[in-house]
Design an enzyme around this catalytic site. Structure first.
Site, short mmCIF file in Angstrom:
data_model
loop_
_atom_site.label_atom_id
_atom_site.label_comp_id
_atom_site.label_asym_id
_atom_site.label_seq_id
_atom_site.Cartn_x
_atom_site.Cartn_y
_atom_site.Cartn_z
N ARG A 1 2.70 3.65 -5.89
CA ARG A 1 1.68 3.69 -6.95
C ARG A 1 2.00 2.62 -7.98
O ARG A 1 2.86 2.79 -8.84
CB ARG A 1 1.66 5.07 -7.60
N ARG B 1 0.35 -0.75 3.82
CA ARG B 1 1.07 -0.38 2.59
C ARG B 1 2.06 0.76 2.81
O ARG B 1 2.84 1.08 1.92
CB ARG B 1 0.07 0.02 1.49
N HIS C 1 -3.96 -4.98 -3.91
CA HIS C 1 -4.29 -3.95 -4.90
C HIS C 1 -3.43 -4.13 -6.16
O HIS C 1 -2.55 -3.31 -6.47
CB HIS C 1 -4.05 -2.58 -4.27
N ASP D 1 -14.50 2.11 -11.26
CA ASP D 1 -14.17 1.81 -9.87
C ASP D 1 -15.34 1.04 -9.28
O ASP D 1 -16.29 1.62 -8.76
CB ASP D 1 -13.91 3.10 -9.09
N GLU E 1 -8.41 -6.43 -8.04
CA GLU E 1 -7.88 -6.47 -6.68
C GLU E 1 -8.72 -7.42 -5.83
O GLU E 1 -9.90 -7.16 -5.58
CB GLU E 1 -7.93 -5.06 -6.08
#
EC number: 5.1.3.15
Length: 318
Positions: A76, A105, A187, A232, A292
């Site tokens: 995170r 990831r 990201h 978002d 991102e």
């Protein structure tokens, strides 16, 4: 298929000059590079995740205080690598049984080595850059991931630290004979002092999908995107190469896309941050913003033997 003109090339170190220091941790979990001028970067082999990038003595990336760094789940914060699907996989697609954001990831990558460079997008001459390469291949995937995505592929992720920025590039190669489709995204979690004073510029007139508003499609009419609640948005086919993050009317980061057309702007805000188990501190949303870069509007297709490369150059103003 793609020849990257700005890709740094390896050279012999110049004798007598201070050289970048590169260290692999004793437990083989991470690689750290430091330039003679003090800039540094740290990459976790789990996910090839950049977890720290410092310039001018200032940390540029946000990392959750509860980020899991032992390889048991995605990190995170920092710069996780999203491949071969962005978000939740669509039904009736080759990626449909993969986890959200794919497997890159959450896989252990191989450290392929370092090279210094006198050329490339970040170099100004002399040994002022260091490039670190990481690889992920079909043979090294978990059995679960191989079953969910049974294609022969090779990924090489290059992280180049320079005195004036950080370059992260992902090279994707189809190593088999069967064509496959993929999406990719870097990201990036950028550290800021107060997200309420942040403006993201360079997106005016761009069409975006608002995932907070049930995937409504809109066009950005504002000269700057400001964060006033959960955000978002997937901005698609951005004509400008550079998206800028400005804080309190002062330049903070320039994010330059290389062979990528899309960008996501994300901040969970108070309620969403509280619901994310590994997001700490819970008010940490105040100190971060994600911009991102990626290719997520549709799908990149590679036939056997073809390659694709895309990434970003980030420049900071501490």
């Amino acid at each position: 298929m793609v020849d990257r003109a700005n890709k740094p090339s390896a050279i012999a170190p110049s004798p007598g000059l201070p050289q970048p220091r590169v260290n692999l941790s004793d437990d083989n979990s991470r690689v750290t590079a430091t330039l003679p001028t003090g800039e540094s970067v740290e990459i976790l082999l789990h996910g090839a995740t950049v977890i720290s990038w410092k310039s001018g003595g200032v940390e540029n990336l946000w990392l959750s205080e509860k980020a899991v760094l032992d390889g048991s789940k995605p990190v995170r914060g920092g710069i996780p690598v999203v491949f071969p699907v962005f978000g939740g996989p669509p039904a009736n697609h080759a990626t449909s049984t993969l986890p959200s954001h794919g497997f890159a990831r959450n896989s252990r990558w191989e450290y392929l080595g370092k090279s210094t460079s006198e050329s490339g997008a970040l170099s100004k001459g002399g040994d002022d850059c260091v490039k670190l390469d990481f690889g992920l291949y079909t043979a090294t995937l978990s059995e679960e991931a191989k079953k969910a995505w049974p294609y022969d592929f090779g990924l090489v992720y290059s992280v180049t630290l320079g005195k004036d920025g950080l370059q992260t590039m992902l090279n994707v190669r189809n190593e088999g004979k069967v064509a496959f489709e993929f999406q990719m995204l870097l990201h990036s979690y950028f550290r800021v002092k107060d997200v309420s004073k942040v403006a993201v510029k360079g997106l005016t007139g761009v069409t975006y999908i608002d995932k907070v508003l049930n995937a409504q499609i809109a066009t950005e009419s504002n000269p700057a995107v400001r964060i006033t609640g959960e955000t978002d948005r997937v901005y698609q086919s951005i004509p400008q190469d550079t998206t800028s993050i400005v804080e309190a009317d002062q330049p903070r980061y320039d994010v330059v896309r290389d062979n990528l057309e899309d960008s996501v702007v994300w901040n969970p805000w108070k309620e969403k941050a509280a619901s994310i188990g590994d997001f700490e501190p819970k008010n940490g949303y105040i100190n971060m913003i994600c911009v991102e870069v990626g290719s997520v509007k549709g799908w990149q297709k590679l036939d056997g033997g073809e390659t694709f490369e895309g990434g970003q150059i980030i420049r900071s103003s501490p």
